[in-house]
Design a protein around this motif. Structure first.
Motif, mmCIF file in Angstrom:
data_model
loop_
_atom_site.group_PDB
_atom_site.id
_atom_site.type_symbol
_atom_site.label_atom_id
_atom_site.label_comp_id
_atom_site.label_asym_id
_atom_site.label_seq_id
_atom_site.Cartn_x
_atom_site.Cartn_y
_atom_site.Cartn_z
ATOM 1 N N VAL A 36 0.798 -1.257 -0.035
ATOM 2 C CA VAL A 36 -0.165 0.017 -0.003
ATOM 3 C C VAL A 36 0.927 1.236 0.125
ATOM 4 C CG1 VAL A 36 -1.720 1.178 1.180
ATOM 5 C CG2 VAL A 36 -1.784 -1.333 1.244
ATOM 6 N N ARG A 37 0.474 2.236 -0.854
ATOM 7 C CA ARG A 37 1.557 3.494 -0.956
ATOM 8 C C ARG A 37 1.635 3.958 0.371
ATOM 9 N NH1 ARG A 37 3.245 5.358 -5.676
ATOM 10 N NH2 ARG A 37 2.526 4.302 -7.398
ATOM 11 N N GLY A 38 2.922 4.641 0.888
ATOM 12 C CA GLY A 38 2.893 5.281 1.823
ATOM 13 C C GLY A 38 2.763 4.265 3.418
ATOM 14 N N GLY A 39 2.864 3.262 3.072
ATOM 15 C CA GLY A 39 3.032 2.307 4.092
ATOM 16 C C GLY A 39 3.319 1.004 3.689
ATOM 17 N N LEU A 40 2.930 -0.271 4.232
ATOM 18 C CA LEU A 40 3.526 -1.473 3.494
ATOM 19 C C LEU A 40 2.235 -2.289 3.297
ATOM 20 C CD1 LEU A 40 6.003 -2.834 2.765
ATOM 21 C CD2 LEU A 40 6.196 -3.696 5.159
ATOM 22 N N GLY A 41 1.549 -2.720 4.650
ATOM 23 C CA GLY A 41 0.486 -3.513 4.704
ATOM 24 C C GLY A 41 -0.768 -2.640 4.903
ATOM 25 N N GLU A 42 -0.745 -1.550 5.243
ATOM 26 C CA GLU A 42 -1.943 -0.753 5.304
ATOM 27 C C GLU A 42 -1.768 0.794 5.029
ATOM 28 O OE1 GLU A 42 -3.185 -1.364 9.369
ATOM 29 O OE2 GLU A 42 -2.773 0.641 10.045
ATOM 30 N N GLY A 43 -2.780 1.528 4.604
ATOM 31 C CA GLY A 43 -2.423 3.002 4.387
ATOM 32 C C GLY A 43 -3.747 3.698 4.350
ATOM 33 N N PHE A 44 -3.851 5.197 4.370
ATOM 34 C CA PHE A 44 -5.212 5.837 4.437
ATOM 35 C C PHE A 44 -5.285 6.725 3.169
ATOM 36 C CE2 PHE A 44 -4.556 4.744 8.764
ATOM 37 C CZ PHE A 44 -5.727 4.414 9.139
ATOM 38 N N PHE A 45 -6.308 6.819 2.546
ATOM 39 C CA PHE A 45 -6.466 7.459 1.510
ATOM 40 C C PHE A 45 -8.000 8.083 1.206
ATOM 41 C CE2 PHE A 45 -3.956 3.678 0.696
ATOM 42 C CZ PHE A 45 -2.898 4.337 -0.003
ATOM 43 N N ASP A 46 -7.888 9.348 0.361
ATOM 44 C CA ASP A 46 -9.165 9.975 0.128
ATOM 45 C C ASP A 46 -10.253 9.083 -0.231
ATOM 46 O OD1 ASP A 46 -10.103 12.749 -0.051
ATOM 47 O OD2 ASP A 46 -10.914 11.819 -1.859
ATOM 48 N N ARG A 47 -11.429 9.414 -0.049
ATOM 49 C CA ARG A 47 -12.520 8.423 -0.495
ATOM 50 C C ARG A 47 -12.659 8.274 -1.832
ATOM 51 N NH1 ARG A 47 -17.199 7.589 2.730
ATOM 52 N NH2 ARG A 47 -15.949 7.450 4.267
ATOM 53 N N SER A 48 -12.326 9.531 -2.454
ATOM 54 C CA SER A 48 -12.233 9.376 -3.876
ATOM 55 C C SER A 48 -11.630 8.140 -4.574
ATOM 56 C CB SER A 48 -11.834 10.547 -4.688
ATOM 57 O OG SER A 48 -10.510 10.600 -4.272
ATOM 58 N N LEU A 49 -10.677 7.523 -3.660
ATOM 59 C CA LEU A 49 -10.175 6.271 -4.136
ATOM 60 C C LEU A 49 -10.883 4.970 -3.895
ATOM 61 C CD1 LEU A 49 -6.421 7.499 -3.751
ATOM 62 C CD2 LEU A 49 -7.541 7.196 -5.807
ATOM 63 N N GLU A 50 -11.951 5.104 -3.384
ATOM 64 C CA GLU A 50 -12.752 3.820 -2.616
ATOM 65 C C GLU A 50 -12.961 2.916 -4.146
ATOM 66 O OE1 GLU A 50 -16.254 4.316 -0.959
ATOM 67 O OE2 GLU A 50 -16.243 2.642 0.084
ATOM 68 N N ALA A 51 -13.319 3.445 -5.182
ATOM 69 C CA ALA A 51 -13.930 2.554 -5.958
ATOM 70 C C ALA A 51 -12.830 1.803 -6.659
ATOM 71 C CB ALA A 51 -14.546 3.277 -6.915
ATOM 72 N N CYS A 52 -11.781 2.391 -6.998
ATOM 73 C CA CYS A 52 -10.731 1.435 -7.503
ATOM 74 C C CYS A 52 -10.055 0.717 -6.727
ATOM 75 C CB CYS A 52 -9.541 2.573 -8.308
ATOM 76 S SG CYS A 52 -8.350 3.273 -7.481
ATOM 77 N N ALA A 53 -9.770 1.157 -5.333
ATOM 78 C CA ALA A 53 -9.392 0.176 -4.420
ATOM 79 C C ALA A 53 -10.304 -0.981 -4.017
ATOM 80 C CB ALA A 53 -9.210 1.090 -2.889
ATOM 81 N N SER A 54 -11.557 -0.798 -4.202
ATOM 82 C CA SER A 54 -12.494 -1.775 -4.041
ATOM 83 C C SER A 54 -12.280 -2.834 -5.101
ATOM 84 C CB SER A 54 -14.014 -1.248 -3.823
ATOM 85 O OG SER A 54 -14.067 -0.599 -2.431
ATOM 86 N N GLU A 55 -12.357 -2.271 -6.461
ATOM 87 C CA GLU A 55 -11.997 -3.147 -7.513
ATOM 88 C C GLU A 55 -10.904 -4.048 -7.429
ATOM 89 O OE1 GLU A 55 -14.164 -3.629 -9.558
ATOM 90 O OE2 GLU A 55 -13.245 -4.123 -11.471
ATOM 91 N N ALA A 56 -9.755 -3.509 -6.913
ATOM 92 C CA ALA A 56 -8.728 -4.156 -6.901
ATOM 93 C C ALA A 56 -8.775 -5.355 -5.652
ATOM 94 C CB ALA A 56 -7.240 -3.323 -6.303
ATOM 95 N N ALA A 57 -9.545 -5.079 -4.680
ATOM 96 C CA ALA A 57 -9.878 -6.236 -3.850
ATOM 97 C C ALA A 57 -10.597 -7.206 -4.135
ATOM 98 C CB ALA A 57 -10.558 -5.301 -2.447
#
Ligand code: SF4
Length: 74
Positions: A36-57
């Motif tokens: 995860v950018r800015g971290g390793l196993g976890e990180g925090f991002f703007d809600r605007s990235l929820e759709a693409c992060a969820s698609e990756a999941a």
């Protein structure tokens, strides 16, 4: 905000599907797995990235990506 987690990272294949689908959140790490950018196993991002992060999941063949809504921005 969203919290994105890769857990356990040891199970990452790595095929980098997540990096292809959502490079704003995921990147290749020097250990040969995705992180995860800015971290390793976890990180925090703007809600605007929820759709693409969820698609990756959804597409992660190992099912090790989780996306959580955090904070009070809706
Ligand atoms: S999609 Fe899943 S298994 Fe593939 S690189 Fe990303 S975290 Fe690893």
């Amino acid at each position: 905000m969203i919290k994105v987690v890769i857990e356990p990272r040891e199970s990452c294949m790595p095929d980098f599907v997540c990096v292809a689908v959502c490079p704003e959140v995921f990147e290749k790490h020097g250990d040969g797995r995705a992180r995860v950018r800015g971290g390793l196993g976890e990180g925090f991002f703007d809600r605007s990235l929820e759709a693409c992060a969820s698609e990756a999941a959804r597409l992660c063949p190992r099912g090790i990506i989780r996306v959580y809504r955090v904070g009070d921005d809706g």
